[in-house]
Enzyme design. Structure first.
Site, PDB file in Angstrom:
ATOM      1  N   LYS A   1      -2.924   6.421   1.226  1.00  0.00           N
ATOM      2  CA  LYS A   1      -2.717   6.896   2.596  1.00  0.00           C
ATOM      3  C   LYS A   1      -1.752   8.075   2.539  1.00  0.00           C
ATOM      4  O   LYS A   1      -0.532   7.910   2.600  1.00  0.00           O
ATOM      5  CB  LYS A   1      -2.163   5.747   3.457  1.00  0.00           C
ATOM      6  CG  LYS A   1      -2.645   5.819   4.894  1.00  0.00           C
ATOM      7  CD  LYS A   1      -2.383   4.528   5.638  1.00  0.00           C
ATOM      8  CE  LYS A   1      -2.708   4.665   7.100  1.00  0.00           C
ATOM      9  NZ  LYS A   1      -4.151   4.697   7.401  1.00  0.00           N
TER      10      LYS A   1
ATOM     11  N   ARG B   1       0.820  -1.213   0.000  1.00  0.00           N
ATOM     12  CA  ARG B   1       0.000   0.000   0.000  1.00  0.00           C
ATOM     13  C   ARG B   1       0.858   1.269   0.000  1.00  0.00           C
ATOM     14  O   ARG B   1       0.519   2.252  -0.647  1.00  0.00           O
ATOM     15  CB  ARG B   1      -0.954  -0.033   1.198  1.00  0.00           C
ATOM     16  CG  ARG B   1      -2.094   0.954   1.109  1.00  0.00           C
ATOM     17  CD  ARG B   1      -3.141   0.702   2.171  1.00  0.00           C
ATOM     18  NE  ARG B   1      -2.614   0.900   3.516  1.00  0.00           N
ATOM     19  CZ  ARG B   1      -3.284   0.638   4.629  1.00  0.00           C
ATOM     20  NH1 ARG B   1      -4.508   0.154   4.591  1.00  0.00           N
ATOM     21  NH2 ARG B   1      -2.749   0.847   5.814  1.00  0.00           N
TER      22      ARG B   1
ATOM     23  N   GLU C   1     -16.399   6.304   4.068  1.00  0.00           N
ATOM     24  CA  GLU C   1     -15.732   5.887   5.302  1.00  0.00           C
ATOM     25  C   GLU C   1     -15.673   7.051   6.270  1.00  0.00           C
ATOM     26  O   GLU C   1     -16.282   8.087   6.032  1.00  0.00           O
ATOM     27  CB  GLU C   1     -14.333   5.332   4.995  1.00  0.00           C
ATOM     28  CG  GLU C   1     -13.384   6.315   4.336  1.00  0.00           C
ATOM     29  CD  GLU C   1     -11.965   5.753   4.194  1.00  0.00           C
ATOM     30  OE1 GLU C   1     -11.507   5.025   5.081  1.00  0.00           O
ATOM     31  OE2 GLU C   1     -11.314   6.076   3.186  1.00  0.00           O
TER      32      GLU C   1
HETATM   33  C1  PLP Z   1      -5.288   3.881   7.659  1.00  0.00           C
HETATM   34  C2  PLP Z   1      -6.698   4.124   7.259  1.00  0.00           C
HETATM   35  C3  PLP Z   1      -7.711   3.172   7.442  1.00  0.00           C
HETATM   36  C4  PLP Z   1      -7.483   1.858   8.147  1.00  0.00           C
HETATM   37  O1  PLP Z   1      -6.623   1.018   7.472  1.00  0.00           O
HETATM   38  P1  PLP Z   1      -5.916  -0.212   8.212  1.00  0.00           P
HETATM   39  O2  PLP Z   1      -5.005  -0.763   7.187  1.00  0.00           O
HETATM   40  O3  PLP Z   1      -6.967  -1.154   8.604  1.00  0.00           O
HETATM   41  O4  PLP Z   1      -5.218   0.371   9.401  1.00  0.00           O
HETATM   42  C5  PLP Z   1      -8.978   3.462   6.957  1.00  0.00           C
HETATM   43  N1  PLP Z   1      -9.253   4.637   6.359  1.00  0.00           N
HETATM   44  C6  PLP Z   1      -8.313   5.589   6.190  1.00  0.00           C
HETATM   45  C7  PLP Z   1      -8.684   6.857   5.528  1.00  0.00           C
HETATM   46  C8  PLP Z   1      -7.002   5.368   6.628  1.00  0.00           C
HETATM   47  O5  PLP Z   1      -6.083   6.313   6.458  1.00  0.00           O
END
Ligand code: PLP
Length: 342
Positions: free
Chosen positions: A184, A82, A220
């Site tokens: 991210k 990722r 989300e």
């Molecule tokens: C990091 C993150 C998550 C959660 O991801 P994980 O890999 O489960 O920790 C969900 N949404 C956003 C916007 C994020 O930055």
């Protein structure tokens, strides 16, 4: 190895400086070998790309002690993948194969005294990040980058049990169609700060963002994916190109299917059908699942039958199974639990 004298059970979620961090620099088209250092300061040009145009991406994972005393991380190969996807989207260099996991291992190993003991509920939060480091004033990608990993011990996410939270449907958008919502990057968080401060002032714990184009579908929250349980016991999670592919959410879908024998589906979920769901939770590395008891949609309340006292029964089973796998109490699928050999 002597553990640090820290009151593990009472740690919060804040930065505590540890002894070591990892640094690697990208220059003249290639990464150097990288090293562990004690220097926690980053000295940059006043015109560094990250400072002017926010060219930076990050990851988040945790290291913790299993029941049988091993230090492990959870599926770091997916964080590696990722991070490279995030970097590529912002025209940053990717890390060579194996580099991410090697760097994570070295950083955790150097800071093993900061990995909380089993049963404390605390973990060592691991934060890999990359940013454009050379001067950039015309709008273009930087030529030089730094990749770092810092670690910091953090307390149990839920002190005294996971109480359901109340969230609101936000009037702000988090991500545009075809934008950067699926990577991210710090930029997705900078623009969410006003929305979360506003939600907190109004008494809500989080924002539910809808799809920016039609404002009818669930996306989300600022930092976690949604998971719902339907009244007939099916696990469903929103499918969208503008949400972050949460590793926790992907793992929970597999746990639902393979460990709990439940049907699990990733599909578009409209706000309208949320009112018919039996349970709702937010998933991410920090909390695994935070139960949602109530959603406020412009004054109209959606109250889940699971209530405001505890997690819904299916959410609880998912939570107990995944945390059991992580802590070594339940057998993990191949490759999920990655041991850091000291
Ligand atoms: C990091 C993150 C998550 C959660 O991801 P994980 O890999 O489960 O920790 C969900 N949404 C956003 C916007 C994020 O930055």
């Amino acid at each position: 190895m002597e553990k640090k004298d820290i009151d593990w059970g009472n740690l919060g979620f804040g930065y505590i400086k540890t002894d070591y961090r990892y640094v690697s620099n990208f220059k003249d088209g290639k990464w150097d070998d990288g090293e562990i250092t004690t220097d926690d300061k980053v000295v940059l040009s006043e015109c560094a790309g990250v400072l002017q145009y926010a060219q930076t991406v990050f990851e988040g994972l945790k290291a913790y002690t299993t029941e049988d005393g091993r230090i492990v991380t959870f599926r770091p190969d997916l964080n590696a993948e990722r991070l490279n996807q995030s970097a590529a989207r912002l025209e940053m260099p990717t890390l060579p194969d194996g580099r991410f996991i090697d760097a994570v291992e070295k950083t955790i190993k150097a800071n093993a005294a900061f990995v909380p003991p089993y049963g404390s509920g605390a973990t060592l939060y691991v934060r890999p990040y990359m940013f454009g480091s050379n001067p950039v004033i015309g709008v273009k990608p930087a030529d030089e980058y730094q990749f770092r990993i810092l670690v910091t011990p953090v307390g149990p996410y839920f002190k005294g049990g996971a109480k359901p939270i109340v969230i609101k449907v936000s009037d702000f958008d988090r991500a545009a169609p075809h934008g950067t919502g699926n990577i991210k990057a710090g930029l997705n968080y900078a623009m969410s700060l006003h929305a979360i401060v506003t939600a907190h002032e109004e008494g809500f714990a989080e924002n539910m963002y809808l799809d920016a184009a039609t404002r009818t579908k669930v996306e989300e929250t600022g930092g976690a994916n949604f998971l719902f349980v339907t009244k007939d016991g099916k696990v469903v999670t929103p499918k969208s190109n503008s949400i972050l592919p949460s590793i926790t959410r992907r793992s929970l879908i597999q746990v639902a299917r393979d460990y709990l024998g439940l049907e699990a589906e990733e599909r578009e979920i409209t706000l309208e059908e949320v009112a018919d769901m039996a349970e709702c939770g937010l998933c991410g590395t920090a909390a695994v699942i935070s139960p949602v008891g109530k959603i406020n949609d412009h004054g109209k309340e959606i109250c889940f039958p699971s209530g405001m006292e505890e997690m819904g029964p299916v959410t609880k089973k998912l939570y107990d199974t995944l945390t059991g796998i992580q802590m070594g109490r339940i057998e993990a699928p191949e490759g999920w639990v990655h041991e850091i050999k000291l």
